[in-house]
Every structure is written in C-alpha cells, then in structure tokens.
Scaffold this active site. Structure first.
Site, PDB file in Angstrom:
ATOM      1  N   SER A 140       0.924  -1.230  -0.119  1.00 34.58           N
ATOM      2  CA  SER A 140      -0.126  -0.083  -0.148  1.00 34.58           C
ATOM      3  C   SER A 140       0.900   1.327   0.009  1.00 34.58           C
ATOM      4  O   SER A 140       1.937   1.030   0.519  1.00 34.58           O
ATOM      5  CB  SER A 140      -0.938   0.073   1.389  1.00 34.58           C
ATOM      6  OG  SER A 140      -1.550   1.221   1.456  1.00 34.58           O
ATOM      7  N   TYR A 153      -1.751  -0.991  10.379  1.00 31.87           N
ATOM      8  CA  TYR A 153      -1.627  -1.130   9.039  1.00 31.87           C
ATOM      9  C   TYR A 153      -0.630  -0.776   8.183  1.00 31.87           C
ATOM     10  O   TYR A 153       0.179  -1.206   7.483  1.00 31.87           O
ATOM     11  CB  TYR A 153      -2.946  -0.638   8.396  1.00 31.87           C
ATOM     12  CG  TYR A 153      -3.256  -0.703   6.998  1.00 31.87           C
ATOM     13  CD1 TYR A 153      -4.049  -2.092   6.488  1.00 31.87           C
ATOM     14  CD2 TYR A 153      -3.218   0.153   5.926  1.00 31.87           C
ATOM     15  CE1 TYR A 153      -4.307  -2.053   4.951  1.00 31.87           C
ATOM     16  CE2 TYR A 153      -3.302   0.062   4.706  1.00 31.87           C
ATOM     17  CZ  TYR A 153      -4.012  -1.182   4.241  1.00 31.87           C
ATOM     18  OH  TYR A 153      -4.060  -1.203   2.778  1.00 31.87           O
TER      19      TYR A 153
HETATM   20  N1  LIG Z   1      -8.470  -0.645  -1.812  1.00 32.50           N
HETATM   21  C1  LIG Z   1      -7.452   0.155  -1.535  1.00 32.50           C
HETATM   22  O1  LIG Z   1      -7.744   1.445  -1.403  1.00 32.50           O
HETATM   23  C2  LIG Z   1      -6.160  -0.422  -1.139  1.00 32.50           C
HETATM   24  C3  LIG Z   1      -5.200   0.418  -1.039  1.00 32.50           C
HETATM   25  C4  LIG Z   1      -3.952  -0.001  -0.654  1.00 32.50           C
HETATM   26  C5  LIG Z   1      -3.826  -1.407  -0.515  1.00 32.50           C
HETATM   27  N2  LIG Z   1      -4.886  -2.264  -0.566  1.00 32.50           N
HETATM   28  C6  LIG Z   1      -4.817  -3.653  -0.222  1.00 32.50           C
HETATM   29  O2  LIG Z   1      -5.097  -4.298  -1.424  1.00 32.50           O
HETATM   30  C7  LIG Z   1      -5.475  -5.684  -0.794  1.00 32.50           C
HETATM   31  C8  LIG Z   1      -6.704  -6.127  -1.496  1.00 32.50           C
HETATM   32  O3  LIG Z   1      -7.970  -5.140  -0.965  1.00 32.50           O
HETATM   33  P1  LIG Z   1      -9.045  -4.864  -1.560  1.00 32.50           P
HETATM   34  O4  LIG Z   1      -9.428  -3.357  -1.405  1.00 32.50           O
HETATM   35  O5  LIG Z   1      -9.268  -5.527  -2.566  1.00 32.50           O
HETATM   36  O6  LIG Z   1     -10.229  -5.445  -0.447  1.00 32.50           O
HETATM   37  P2  LIG Z   1     -11.249  -6.505  -0.305  1.00 32.50           P
HETATM   38  O7  LIG Z   1     -11.926  -6.213   1.057  1.00 32.50           O
HETATM   39  O8  LIG Z   1     -12.153  -6.102  -1.269  1.00 32.50           O
HETATM   40  O9  LIG Z   1     -10.645  -7.892  -0.528  1.00 32.50           O
HETATM   41  C9  LIG Z   1      -9.656  -8.477   0.503  1.00 32.50           C
HETATM   42  C10 LIG Z   1      -9.824  -9.896   0.463  1.00 32.50           C
HETATM   43  O10 LIG Z   1      -9.048 -10.593   1.645  1.00 32.50           O
HETATM   44  C11 LIG Z   1      -9.825 -11.464   2.295  1.00 32.50           C
HETATM   45  N3  LIG Z   1      -9.413 -11.664   3.387  1.00 32.50           N
HETATM   46  C12 LIG Z   1      -9.502 -10.926   4.593  1.00 32.50           C
HETATM   47  N4  LIG Z   1      -8.995 -11.630   5.547  1.00 32.50           N
HETATM   48  C13 LIG Z   1      -8.221 -12.737   5.230  1.00 32.50           C
HETATM   49  C14 LIG Z   1      -7.764 -13.948   5.781  1.00 32.50           C
HETATM   50  N5  LIG Z   1      -7.466 -13.979   7.095  1.00 32.50           N
HETATM   51  N6  LIG Z   1      -7.578 -14.958   4.806  1.00 32.50           N
HETATM   52  C15 LIG Z   1      -7.723 -15.011   3.731  1.00 32.50           C
HETATM   53  N7  LIG Z   1      -8.642 -13.871   3.040  1.00 32.50           N
HETATM   54  C16 LIG Z   1      -8.698 -12.893   3.998  1.00 32.50           C
HETATM   55  C17 LIG Z   1     -11.324 -10.971   2.306  1.00 32.50           C
HETATM   56  O11 LIG Z   1     -12.229 -11.909   2.335  1.00 32.50           O
HETATM   57  C18 LIG Z   1     -11.378 -10.431   0.972  1.00 32.50           C
HETATM   58  O12 LIG Z   1     -12.034 -11.263  -0.056  1.00 32.50           O
HETATM   59  C19 LIG Z   1      -5.268  -5.664   0.635  1.00 32.50           C
HETATM   60  O13 LIG Z   1      -4.084  -6.299   1.151  1.00 32.50           O
HETATM   61  C20 LIG Z   1      -5.222  -4.159   0.988  1.00 32.50           C
HETATM   62  O14 LIG Z   1      -4.664  -3.754   2.032  1.00 32.50           O
HETATM   63  C21 LIG Z   1      -6.052  -1.705  -0.918  1.00 32.50           C
END
Ligand SMILES: NC(=O)c1ccc[n+]([C@@H]2O[C@H](COP(=O)([O-])OP(=O)(O)OC[C@H]3O[C@@H](n4cnc5c(N)ncnc54)[C@H](O)[C@@H]3O)[C@@H](O)[C@H]2O)c1
Length: 261
Positions: A140, A153
């Site tokens: 991130s 985080y």
């Molecule tokens: N959306 C954003 O703005 C953003 C920004 C920076 C980084 N990220 C990172 O991108 C990645 C994906 O995020 P996203 O936005 O797609 O979120 P999201 O919530 O749509 O998807 C995250 C997925 O991770 C799964 N998950 C959570 N805990 C888990 C566990 N213990 N074991 C297995 N699966 C688990 C959830 O069930 C979900 O399907 C994350 O690592 C997040 O930190 C997202």
C-alpha cells in the site's frame, strides 16, 4: 492490454473480492487458472461458478500456513503446478499505538504481514518445482508513508515492502521474481465505508491529481503485467498505483492560493 496466461496457474489470496477478484477475472478471461484462497466462501464460489474449468476456491485463512499449503497442493493436484502467487488478502484497522487494543495490533500484523509470509512460504516449494515463478504482494501507499490512525496497517504494509525486497534477493537465483504493488485509494469493499463519508471522499479527491479513486481492474492490469514475462527484468521493488496521491509533499498549493487572492 492482453496477456495470454495459457497453462499458467496462480495462487490468489484474497481472490474473492476487490483487487484479488479483478486479478482472478483477468487470469480466467486470458486462459489462465487460479486457486482463490480466501475466507469469503460466497464470493469465492460465485467467481468459480463463472469459470468452473479454470478456477478453484479453497477456504484458507492466510494466518494459517497449513491452510495455504493445502491451497497450493490443490493447485498442483487440479492444475498441475503453480507459476506464481498474488497476495492480496488484507484488512484495514483504525488505531493509534497509544490506544489500540494489543489484540487488534496482532490481528492486523497476522493477516497483512504474516499472511504474506505464509503464502510465500507455501508457494515457493511449488515455484521451485517449475524452475521459477513470480510473486506479487499487495502492499500500500500506507507502507511507504504513514496515514493518521492506522498504526498496525502502516507497519504491516511497510513490512510487506521490505519482505518483498528480501524475497527478490534470496530467490533471484531460483528464477523467482517478487514485486510489491502499492495502491492509493481504490474503490473496493475495503474502502467502501470510508469512501461513503462525503468529507473523506471529497478530501481524497482534492489530494488525488487524477481526481478519482482507482478501480480494482486498473490495479489488476499492473499485477498481471508483473506476473507475466513482459516484466522479466523487474524484481525487488515496489510500484505505486495511486493516481498521483503520493506524489505531493503535502505543502500548501501556493499557486492556487495566490490565484485566489
Ligand atoms: N482498496 C484500496 O484502496 C487499497 C489500497 C491499498 C492497499 N490495498 C490492499 O489491497 C489488498 C486487497 O484489498 P481490497 O481493496 O481488494 O479489499 P477487499 O476487502 O475487497 O478484499 C480483501 C479480501 O481479503 C480477504 N481476507 C481478509 N482476511 C483474510 C484472511 N485472514 N485470510 C484470507 N483472506 C482474507 C477478504 O475476505 C477479501 O476477499 C489488501 O491487502 C489491501 O490492504 C487496498
């Protein structure tokens, strides 16, 4: 961008939703196979139903190494091996060092950092059997600089970036590449609650030069490029995808202030 993933197989943690699901979609649409390792059974199974020949859902909590090893075994048994891993499972959490419950700190570090370690540890033996592979860890912008009130985080994501560099150093001779992707504000279920607060959303848009959130599909385009041979000389680095959000020093916008005087 069209990359053919015929005969390629990937582990996608967090592949049931958001960025991970967009990667799974792209792979399936481009002839690849994937094992979705997630705890979100409903969305994971729904994705598999769309591409039953190319996808499998394995319920796997990334904090549990044995469950990720089982997901990798499924990749080998069903699809014949593993060519890489996209580690996208993650959770967010508000809290300062002074005030957050210690259990919350451990939970976020367990999922967001230890979960990436577990997935890489489970995947690498299979990548070795293929004489190499590619790992893309979703870190991130918050791992490069700090956000207010996101102590665990921010720390976990910074850890993911340096873990990725370490993976690249230690496994380059085995033809394993590792990169970290650092998204800014992407519209997914993870950011839906904060993004639905007008004051937060508007503040985000003011700070993002492209003046909109990114989409999961835009991040997936970068990830599949990093998985593919098109990025064959990229390893051990982090790549930002944020519409310019992280490009500012957070100094006042002097020209616009002068212009408004
Ligand atoms: N959306 C954003 O703005 C953003 C920004 C920076 C980084 N990220 C990172 O991108 C990645 C994906 O995020 P996203 O936005 O797609 O979120 P999201 O919530 O749509 O998807 C995250 C997925 O991770 C799964 N998950 C959570 N805990 C888990 C566990 N213990 N074991 C297995 N699966 C688990 C959830 O069930 C979900 O399907 C994350 O690592 C997040 O930190 C997202």
């Amino acid at each position: 961008m069209d990359i053919d993933f015929s005969e390629k197989v990937y582990l996608v943690t967090g592949g049931a939703s958001g960025i991970g699901a967009a990667v799974v979609h792209y792979l399936a649409e481009h002839n690849g196979c994937a094992v979705i390792a997630d705890i979100n059974d409903q969305d994971g199974e729904a994705l598999v139903a769309q591409y039953p020949q190319q996808l499998r859902y394995v319920k796997a909590d990334v904090t549990q190494l044995a469950q990720l090893e089982a997901a990798c075994e499924a990749a080998e048994k069903i699809f014949g091996g593993l060519d890489g891993a996209v580690n996208s499972a993650g959770i967010g959490s508000l809290g300062t060092v002074a005030d957050m419950p210690t259990e919350e700190w451990h939970k976020v570090i367990s999922v967001d950092l230890h979960g990436v370690f577990n997935a890489c540890r489970a995947a690498i033996p299979l990548l070795r059997r293929r004489d190499g592979g590619t790992i893309v860890n979703i870190a991130s912008l918050s791992g490069m600089r700090a956000d207010y009130g996101f102590a665990a985080y921010n720390a976990a994501k910074a850890g993911v970036i340096n873990l990725t560099r370490t993976l690249a150093l230690d496994h380059a001779q085995e033809n394993i590449r590792a990169t970290a992707v650092c998204p800014g504000y992407i519209a997914t279920p993870l950011t839906a609650a904060a993004g639905s607060v007008d004051a937060i959303h508007d503040n985000w848009l003011e700070r993002i030069p492209l003046a909109r959130p990114g989409t999961a599909e835009e991040v997936a385009q970068l990830i599949v490029f990093l998985l593919s041979p098109a990025s064959s000389y990229i390893t051990g680095t982090e790549i930002v995808i944020d519409g310019g959000l992280g490009s500012s020093n957070n100094q006042p916008n002097i020209p616009s202030i002068f212009a408004a005087m």
